[in-house]
Design an enzyme around this catalytic site. Structure first.
Site, PDB file in Angstrom:
ATOM      1  N   TYR A 100     -15.893   5.202   7.582  1.00  0.00           N
ATOM      2  CA  TYR A 100     -16.585   4.470   8.659  1.00  0.00           C
ATOM      3  C   TYR A 100     -15.949   4.759  10.002  1.00  0.00           C
ATOM      4  CZ  TYR A 100     -13.052   0.967   7.180  1.00  0.00           C
ATOM      5  OH  TYR A 100     -11.896   0.343   6.804  1.00  0.00           O
ATOM      6  N   ASP A 175       0.758  15.646  -0.155  1.00  0.00           N
ATOM      7  CA  ASP A 175      -0.490  15.288  -0.828  1.00  0.00           C
ATOM      8  C   ASP A 175      -0.631  16.266  -2.005  1.00  0.00           C
ATOM      9  OD1 ASP A 175      -3.535  13.960   0.342  1.00  0.00           O
ATOM     10  OD2 ASP A 175      -3.332  15.043  -1.545  1.00  0.00           O
ATOM     11  N   VAL A 203      -2.172   6.692   1.439  1.00  0.00           N
ATOM     12  CA  VAL A 203      -2.668   6.944   0.078  1.00  0.00           C
ATOM     13  C   VAL A 203      -3.366   5.679  -0.431  1.00  0.00           C
ATOM     14  CG1 VAL A 203      -0.802   8.580  -0.398  1.00  0.00           C
ATOM     15  CG2 VAL A 203      -0.547   6.218  -1.094  1.00  0.00           C
ATOM     16  N   ASN A 209       0.013   4.511  -7.766  1.00  0.00           N
ATOM     17  CA  ASN A 209       0.803   4.575  -6.522  1.00  0.00           C
ATOM     18  C   ASN A 209       1.601   3.291  -6.260  1.00  0.00           C
ATOM     19  OD1 ASN A 209      -0.069   7.126  -6.005  1.00  0.00           O
ATOM     20  ND2 ASN A 209      -1.756   6.501  -4.650  1.00  0.00           N
ATOM     21  N   THR A 230      -0.448   1.252   6.778  1.00  0.00           N
ATOM     22  CA  THR A 230      -1.788   0.716   7.054  1.00  0.00           C
ATOM     23  C   THR A 230      -2.700   1.035   5.875  1.00  0.00           C
ATOM     24  OG1 THR A 230      -2.482   2.749   8.159  1.00  0.00           O
ATOM     25  CG2 THR A 230      -1.578   1.008   9.570  1.00  0.00           C
ATOM     26  N   ARG A 232      -2.118   0.296   1.750  1.00  0.00           N
ATOM     27  CA  ARG A 232      -2.193  -0.855   0.854  1.00  0.00           C
ATOM     28  C   ARG A 232      -0.784  -1.391   0.606  1.00  0.00           C
ATOM     29  NH1 ARG A 232      -6.636  -1.357   2.138  1.00  0.00           N
ATOM     30  NH2 ARG A 232      -8.530  -1.541   0.882  1.00  0.00           N
ATOM     31  N   ASP A 256       0.661  -3.362   8.233  1.00  0.00           N
ATOM     32  CA  ASP A 256      -0.682  -3.956   8.380  1.00  0.00           C
ATOM     33  C   ASP A 256      -1.190  -4.415   7.020  1.00  0.00           C
ATOM     34  OD1 ASP A 256      -3.154  -4.519   9.862  1.00  0.00           O
ATOM     35  OD2 ASP A 256      -4.016  -2.903   8.662  1.00  0.00           O
ATOM     36  N   GLU A 261      -0.540  -9.843   0.058  1.00  0.00           N
ATOM     37  CA  GLU A 261      -1.695 -10.271   0.867  1.00  0.00           C
ATOM     38  C   GLU A 261      -2.723 -11.055   0.047  1.00  0.00           C
ATOM     39  OE1 GLU A 261      -3.608  -7.129   3.207  1.00  0.00           O
ATOM     40  OE2 GLU A 261      -5.553  -8.003   2.769  1.00  0.00           O
ATOM     41  N   HIS A 293      -3.976  -7.025   8.383  1.00  0.00           N
ATOM     42  CA  HIS A 293      -4.926  -6.047   7.809  1.00  0.00           C
ATOM     43  C   HIS A 293      -6.086  -5.796   8.790  1.00  0.00           C
ATOM     44  CE1 HIS A 293      -6.396  -4.348   3.710  1.00  0.00           C
ATOM     45  NE2 HIS A 293      -6.877  -3.621   4.715  1.00  0.00           N
TER      46      HIS A 293
END
Ligand code: NAD
Ligand code: COI
Length: 330
Positions: A100, A175, A203, A209, A230, A232, A256, A261, A293
């Site tokens: 997005y 990566d 990631v 992970n 930023t 997870r 973030d 959370e 977040h």
């Protein structure tokens, strides 16, 4: 078409209204999150559209199946909170919005990095005591002199690479599926941690992970380096990160996406307050920036999240296919 929307945030409302007016589809918009109880409101609708970081549980999918609802489209990227096997058993198909606005998140990572490098937390706190001269004593570092390690060079990681490279930083990337043609040096994770002054995570928060930045990985980081997350919260072992910040080995952290959370959000639903002992502890540290977040939260991103996810749902219902259908690990 009749669509029920969950987890609506205040900035999304205008975009929902505009989309409904433009397409003629009927939207029933709710700020509540989708769970085993609120899913009951979906009876009689053609599909569900949702945004949340709390879990999409087996009970949600079972009830969707019982109501004859086969499609869920989410307005965000991350799918780590979805029980895909349960969705498959219930015959529920899912689509996300994979891109997005990768720049929105990448720019936020850059913002956190620059803030930490110039030690603005320490400056602000000292200034708040009225000590103007003291606040001027926190000497910073220049990004253009540093090495930045991007962990996860997908859509957002590559957007971050471009920004950091533009500031003159040397960019390393790790990566398992290298695909960027941007100026960066692909290295292993250990080498990246060893060489980078800034480690920037992009990631997905899939189970594999979990705690990829554990005590050993944090110890392998360059002394004084800063860590930006930023992506997870589960990527970092928060207990180990707090210890590394307390010892001074870690120079700072921009968080973030915070490990606890989801639990704290669920508690806040009952108590009205987002509290968590480690969150409180981190919030007292001047070299730590905590944000709720919001890396994604720009006008461009929010408009695209609403429009692209609703287009996925219309496509699912009308044709049985959606451009952004996802399964496990996408
Ligand atoms: P993407 O799928 O385009 O890229 C992810 C990359 O990570 C892929 O290239 C993949 O190969 C790589 N990867 C996976 N596991 C890895 C590992 N163990 N080590 C190194 N690389 C690994 O995804 P994206 O669009 O760049 O998004 C990344 C994540 O950002 C999302 O999964 C989501 O959790 C998070 N996100 C956060 C926000 C926010 O507001 N904070 C917004 C959007 C997305
Ligand atoms: C994502 O798109 O994956 C995010 O983290 C954004 C958030 C609003 C769920």
């Amino acid at each position: 078409m009749k669509i029920i929307v969950y987890g609506a945030r205040v900035d999304e409302i205008a975009y929902f209204d505009q989309w409904a007016a433009k397409t003629g589809h009927q939207l029933s918009v709710h700020e509540e999150l989708l769970d085993a109880h609120t899913v009951e409101w979906a009876q009689g609708f053609d599909g569900i559209n949702c945004l949340q970081t709390t879990p999409y549980s087996p009970a949600v999918f079972e009830k969707m199946a019982a109501y004859g609802i086969h499609y869920l489209t989410i307005r965000n990227v991350g799918t780590d909170n979805i029980d895909f096997p349960a969705a498959k058993r219930a015959g529920v198909r899912i689509a996300n919005v994979p891109a997005y606005s990768p720049s929105a998140i990448a720019e936020f990572s850059l913002t956190l990095t620059l803030n930490l490098l110039r030690r603005l937390g320490e400056v602000e706190r000292t200034l708040a005591t009225g000590d103007f001269n003291g606040a001027g004593q926190f000497i910073g570092k220049e990004l253009g002199q540093l090495t930045v390690g991007i962990v996860g060079a997908g859509r957002i990681g590559q957007a971050a690479m471009k920004l950091f490279h533009g500031f003159g930083a040397k960019v390393l990337a790790f990566d398992p599926h290298p695909q960027s043609t941007l100026p960066c040096e692909y290295v292993g994770l250990e080498e990246l941690l060893h060489r980078a002054d800034v480690v920037d995570l992009h990631v997905p928060g899939i189970a594999e992970n979990d705690h990829m930045l554990d005590a050993a990985a944090l110890a392998a980081m360059k002394p004084g380096a800063v860590l930006i997350n930023t992506a997870r919260g589960n990527l970092i072992d928060t207990t180990a990160m707090i210890a590394a910040l307390q010892s001074g080995h870690l120079g700072g952290a921009g968080i973030d996406t915070y490990e606890n959370e989801t639990a704290a959000i669920l508690t806040a639903q009952k108590t009205g307050r987002f509290t968590d002992p480690q969150w409180e502890e981190l919030s007292q540290m001047p070299n730590v920036i905590l944000t709720p977040h919001i890396a994604y939260h720009t006008e461009t991103a929010v408009r695209n999240m609403v429009e692209f996810s609703l287009e996925n749902l219309v496509s699912f219902v009308a044709t049985g296919q959606a451009p952004d259908e996802v399964g496990p690990h996408e």
